[in-house]
Design a protein around this motif. Sequence first.
Motif, PDB file in Angstrom:
ATOM      1  N   THR A   1      37.256  30.090  40.292  1.00  0.00           N
ATOM      2  CA  THR A   1      37.906  31.346  40.882  1.00  0.00           C
ATOM      3  C   THR A   1      38.268  30.966  42.393  1.00  0.00           C
TER       4      THR A   1
ATOM      5  N   THR B   1      41.316  31.773  37.841  1.00  0.00           N
ATOM      6  CA  THR B   1      41.910  33.181  37.999  1.00  0.00           C
ATOM      7  C   THR B   1      41.617  33.645  39.568  1.00  0.00           C
ATOM      8  N   ASN B   2      42.842  34.229  40.085  1.00  0.00           N
ATOM      9  CA  ASN B   2      42.477  34.919  41.407  1.00  0.00           C
ATOM     10  C   ASN B   2      42.031  36.281  41.395  1.00  0.00           C
TER      11      ASN B   2
ATOM     12  N   ASP C   1      39.141  39.549  40.088  1.00  0.00           N
ATOM     13  CA  ASP C   1      37.576  39.510  39.976  1.00  0.00           C
ATOM     14  C   ASP C   1      37.591  39.962  38.153  1.00  0.00           C
TER      15      ASP C   1
END
Length: 590
Positions: free
Chosen positions: A298, A412-413, A415
């Motif tokens: 992340t 992934t960027n 949440d």
Amino acid sequence: MPTVLKRIQPAVIKYAQIIEQVTRVDVEIVDTRLDRIAGTGIKNTNISKSMANEGRIYNYVLQTGETCYIDNPKENELCRYCSQKEECHELTELAMPITLGEERIGVIGLICFNQAAQARVAANVTAYREFTKTIADFISTKAYEYQESLRTKQTMDVLNEVISHVAEGVLLLRQDGRVQGANTSAVNQLPGIELLGHTVTIKETGDTILDQKEYAISANDRTIVCYGEMITIDSPLAGYDHIFLFNNLKNVKSSIYQLTNLDQEQGVSQIIGQADNMRQLKKQIRKVADSSSTVLITGESGVGKGLIARVIHSEGARKDKPFVSVNCGAIPDTLLESELFGYVKGAFTGADPRGKIGKFEMADKGTIFLDEIGDMPLYLQVKLLSVLQDRKLSRIGSNQIIDIDVRVIAATNKDLVTLIRENKFRRDLYYRLNVIPLLIPPLRERKEDIPALIQLLLKKYSRLFSRSTMTMEPHTLQILKEYSWPGNVRELENTIEFMVNMSDSGVLTTQCLPENIRHYHDAGLPSDHPAEEETAQAGNEGIVKLKDLEKEAILHALSVCGETMEGKQEAAKRLGIGIATLYRKLEKYR
């Protein structure tokens, strides 16, 4: 679907008129459907209408291929069962087939309605036969030319479709340099040059690289050097005279840079960073590299999640096996399933008739990197969960179970916990992915690494642009260290590339800085203030005009997302405007 005679109807009508002018007999030409394609005199009515009810003779000629000469209508065997026999006023008829190869495509009928015409035909039957046969051959030739042109057009359509998908830049050019077509790669590689419908000048420079000739493409007072090949097309139906296949100078040299692998270190040593958080990240990578456990990376956009995934692979036991990367956010939902899991022959409309192997199978014994996993649609998350649990899959359209041995690294960027609350991401899939979590810190939290990153990038782009290794003046370096880098390492790389391009010497100064970074510095603003708070933070003496803020926001978005077509689309999305609006504003601000 229209018959071939229907497609060339104007030409058929002209030939019917020629026969009538020479023979002074009414003429009728029908196609294989017994539709009247052309007619003269009494027969010059109901063009394109069906003659099936009165076309027994024509039907016989089409079936047998024989020429019929009937001088006793109503009494002739072919007329016996004709429903129009009592209303028929024909005295003589000569019916001859029109053939195309072995196929009969129509019939020419010469019909006499008065005794004078009947007498002329009767006295010169042989001559009338020969003349009609000649016209039938002319019509056949016209039909053949039409079919050949249609086949050529279909071939060119296929060629154009292939061109649109090739990785090289492709320009379709007329003799005068007017661009008739350009694929996406060509548009991306020639920024600032108007292409479709415009004229460009392409000249050989005499140099070569990788056995490809060097060309200079010029238009709009702009010249871009590229390497490729000019192919001449000898087909008037193509709509263009040349195909130019090329890669621009940057792409060619970049490929050389990657191929030669100059000064490129492998494994964790590729990761530039001596900040505490980066040291900790490197330790974690070394610990988990040999494991087969799933990793979830992340971090904000642009921090280098793809690089970390490759480093994990190259440090581990699978380093000699495939590393397959899939951007789940860049592939349409309708295609992502087939990309990941493959399909068998005939699985769905438009599928490759040979079937296709999926990315999971390609990564067998190696690593698959699922970038932008947060953008994966829910229905595919179910299938991915099953694959992660069982390490088995089946291609689309198949019941065969395939065992796979693959390590999964996702990134992934977004949440994911928030997406779970919003019912946009499966909780059970999250736990399957989040076995080994790795968080990449943003560049603003490791500013002590910025000088080393800049040094590496200066070396890269100096080599890429054939310049001696460049340096940066201390004041400019300090400005870059103070900037917050919302686009992280990607933005930093774009900035260094921009500065190298703008530099007139071997030293990068503040004059080379992008306008958005220079604006923040000149305004005396803390670089980590959000853009929407700029006016309030600046105070009365630092008030900025709205148009300047808009300009700054657009240029900043481009510096983060890049100047490619995809980058501009992403910039427009982040700015909350349409791509057409972005292009319009760029014309005003540049």
